[in-house]
Design a protein around this motif. Structure first.
Motif, mmCIF file in Angstrom:
data_model
loop_
_atom_site.group_PDB
_atom_site.id
_atom_site.type_symbol
_atom_site.label_atom_id
_atom_site.label_comp_id
_atom_site.label_asym_id
_atom_site.label_seq_id
_atom_site.Cartn_x
_atom_site.Cartn_y
_atom_site.Cartn_z
ATOM 1 N N ARG A 1 0.864 -1.184 0.000
ATOM 2 C CA ARG A 1 0.000 0.000 0.000
ATOM 3 C C ARG A 1 0.897 1.230 0.000
ATOM 4 O O ARG A 1 1.534 1.544 1.005
ATOM 5 N N LEU A 2 0.964 1.893 -1.141
ATOM 6 C CA LEU A 2 1.846 3.053 -1.255
ATOM 7 C C LEU A 2 1.428 4.190 -0.333
ATOM 8 O O LEU A 2 2.262 4.996 0.079
ATOM 9 N N TYR A 3 0.148 4.242 0.045
ATOM 10 C CA TYR A 3 -0.276 5.296 0.967
ATOM 11 C C TYR A 3 0.304 5.094 2.360
ATOM 12 O O TYR A 3 0.299 6.004 3.181
ATOM 13 N N VAL B 1 7.004 0.587 3.011
ATOM 14 C CA VAL B 1 5.557 0.384 2.864
ATOM 15 C C VAL B 1 5.218 -0.987 3.451
ATOM 16 O O VAL B 1 6.059 -1.884 3.488
ATOM 17 N N TYR B 2 3.977 -1.119 3.903
ATOM 18 C CA TYR B 2 3.546 -2.391 4.470
ATOM 19 C C TYR B 2 3.194 -3.390 3.377
ATOM 20 O O TYR B 2 2.691 -3.019 2.317
ATOM 21 N N ILE B 3 3.443 -4.668 3.677
ATOM 22 C CA ILE B 3 3.054 -5.775 2.811
ATOM 23 C C ILE B 3 1.800 -6.403 3.425
ATOM 24 O O ILE B 3 1.763 -6.655 4.631
ATOM 25 N N PHE B 4 0.801 -6.663 2.571
ATOM 26 C CA PHE B 4 -0.455 -7.258 3.027
ATOM 27 C C PHE B 4 -0.731 -8.561 2.289
ATOM 28 O O PHE B 4 -0.420 -8.704 1.116
ATOM 29 N N HIS B 5 -1.325 -9.495 3.020
ATOM 30 C CA HIS B 5 -1.867 -10.728 2.445
ATOM 31 C C HIS B 5 -3.313 -10.823 2.923
ATOM 32 O O HIS B 5 -3.563 -10.886 4.132
ATOM 33 N N LYS B 6 -4.246 -10.772 1.975
ATOM 34 C CA LYS B 6 -5.680 -10.830 2.300
ATOM 35 C C LYS B 6 -6.052 -9.812 3.375
ATOM 36 O O LYS B 6 -6.632 -10.151 4.394
ATOM 37 N N GLU B 7 -5.650 -8.582 3.158
ATOM 38 C CA GLU B 7 -5.982 -7.453 4.045
ATOM 39 C C GLU B 7 -5.315 -7.518 5.422
ATOM 40 O O GLU B 7 -5.623 -6.727 6.303
ATOM 41 N N VAL B 8 -4.396 -8.451 5.619
ATOM 42 C CA VAL B 8 -3.679 -8.565 6.888
ATOM 43 C C VAL B 8 -2.232 -8.126 6.666
ATOM 44 O O VAL B 8 -1.558 -8.624 5.759
#
Length: 101
Positions: free
Chosen positions: A51-53, A69-76
């Protein structure tokens, strides 16, 4: 103090724009995913996004600019991806960090 923070933020924003940090993070992240297996990246699945934001900045002990930036898997949120730059805008290193909890 507020003026100093404003100047620092302006300098960081200038750096982000000049060296196209958001594009670099996106492109390098995709490259890392394509180049490495899920096991090499310590992932359960390559179905991950960034998520670039969520872009944040800090200066390392070595004086490098680190953009993360954070890395997400299925919104987690499962980790972060970061690029480190010299003060001259040269890409020094990248970090793909995953921590499933």
């Amino acid at each position: 103090m507020e003026e100093k923070i404003k100047v620092i933020n302006e300098e960081i924003n200038w750096f982000i724009e000049k060296y196209q940090i958001k594009n670099a993070i996106q492109n390098n992240f995709i490259h890392v995913l394509k180049k490495n297996s899920k096991d090499e990246l310590n992932l359960k699945s390559k179905d991950v996004t960034i998520r670039l934001y969520s872009l944040s900045h800090h200066k390392t002990d070595l004086g490098l600019h680190s953009f993360q930036v954070y890395i997400f898997h299925k919104e987690v949120k499962i980790g972060y991806y970061a690029l480190s730059y010299s003060i001259k805008g040269e890409l020094i290193d990248d970090f793909f960090v995953v921590d499933y909890k």
